[in-house]
Design a protein around this motif. Structure first.
Motif, short mmCIF file in Angstrom:
data_model
loop_
_atom_site.label_atom_id
_atom_site.label_comp_id
_atom_site.label_asym_id
_atom_site.label_seq_id
_atom_site.Cartn_x
_atom_site.Cartn_y
_atom_site.Cartn_z
N MET A 95 -9.49 9.82 9.04
CA MET A 95 -8.44 8.82 8.92
C MET A 95 -9.02 7.46 8.56
O MET A 95 -8.47 6.73 7.72
CB MET A 95 -7.63 8.73 10.22
N ILE A 96 -10.13 7.12 9.19
CA ILE A 96 -10.79 5.84 8.89
C ILE A 96 -11.26 5.82 7.44
O ILE A 96 -11.14 4.82 6.74
CB ILE A 96 -11.96 5.59 9.86
N ALA A 97 -11.78 6.94 6.95
CA ALA A 97 -12.24 7.01 5.56
C ALA A 97 -11.10 6.80 4.59
O ALA A 97 -11.30 6.20 3.52
CB ALA A 97 -12.91 8.36 5.32
N LYS A 98 -9.90 7.28 4.91
CA LYS A 98 -8.74 7.13 4.03
C LYS A 98 -8.29 5.68 3.89
O LYS A 98 -7.71 5.30 2.88
CB LYS A 98 -7.56 7.97 4.53
N VAL A 99 -8.53 4.87 4.92
CA VAL A 99 -8.12 3.47 4.88
C VAL A 99 -9.31 2.54 5.10
O VAL A 99 -9.18 1.48 5.71
CB VAL A 99 -6.99 3.19 5.91
N ALA A 100 -10.46 2.95 4.61
CA ALA A 100 -11.70 2.19 4.82
C ALA A 100 -11.61 0.76 4.28
O ALA A 100 -12.28 -0.15 4.78
CB ALA A 100 -12.88 2.91 4.19
N ARG A 141 0.85 -1.19 0.00
CA ARG A 141 0.00 0.00 0.00
C ARG A 141 0.88 1.25 0.00
O ARG A 141 2.03 1.20 0.43
CB ARG A 141 -0.90 0.03 1.23
N PRO A 142 0.34 2.38 -0.42
CA PRO A 142 1.11 3.63 -0.37
C PRO A 142 1.53 3.99 1.06
O PRO A 142 0.85 3.63 2.03
CB PRO A 142 0.14 4.67 -0.93
N GLU A 143 2.63 4.69 1.17
CA GLU A 143 3.19 5.07 2.47
C GLU A 143 2.18 5.87 3.31
O GLU A 143 2.10 5.72 4.52
CB GLU A 143 4.46 5.89 2.27
N ARG A 144 1.39 6.70 2.66
CA ARG A 144 0.39 7.50 3.40
C ARG A 144 -0.63 6.61 4.10
O ARG A 144 -1.07 6.89 5.21
CB ARG A 144 -0.32 8.47 2.46
N GLN A 145 -1.04 5.53 3.44
CA GLN A 145 -2.01 4.62 4.06
C GLN A 145 -1.36 3.86 5.21
O GLN A 145 -1.99 3.64 6.25
CB GLN A 145 -2.56 3.65 3.02
#
Length: 63
Positions: free
Chosen positions: A49-54, A18-22
């Protein structure tokens, strides 16, 4: 903090590939392994934050 809402989040997916941001978002939520659960304050920042890694987490319980 007597009357704050809480939310329980469980990690269901791996950050490998996964991307580093996730990856960093998962660490920011306190999640390091699949199956790990964290109880967090229900704030707009945590919801974002939860929405970004849902696709890697699920909400288990809202109180």
């Amino acid at each position: 903090m007597a009357n704050t809402k809480q939310i329980t989040v469980e990690q269901t997916g791996s950050p490998i590939g996964r991307p580093e941001r996730q990856r960093r978002t998962l660490l920011g939520l306190g999640l390091t392994r699949i199956g790990r659960k964290r109880q967090l304050e229900d704030t707009p920042a945590v919801r974002g934050m939860i929405a970004k890694v849902a696709h890697l987490v699920k909400i288990v319980d809202e109180k």
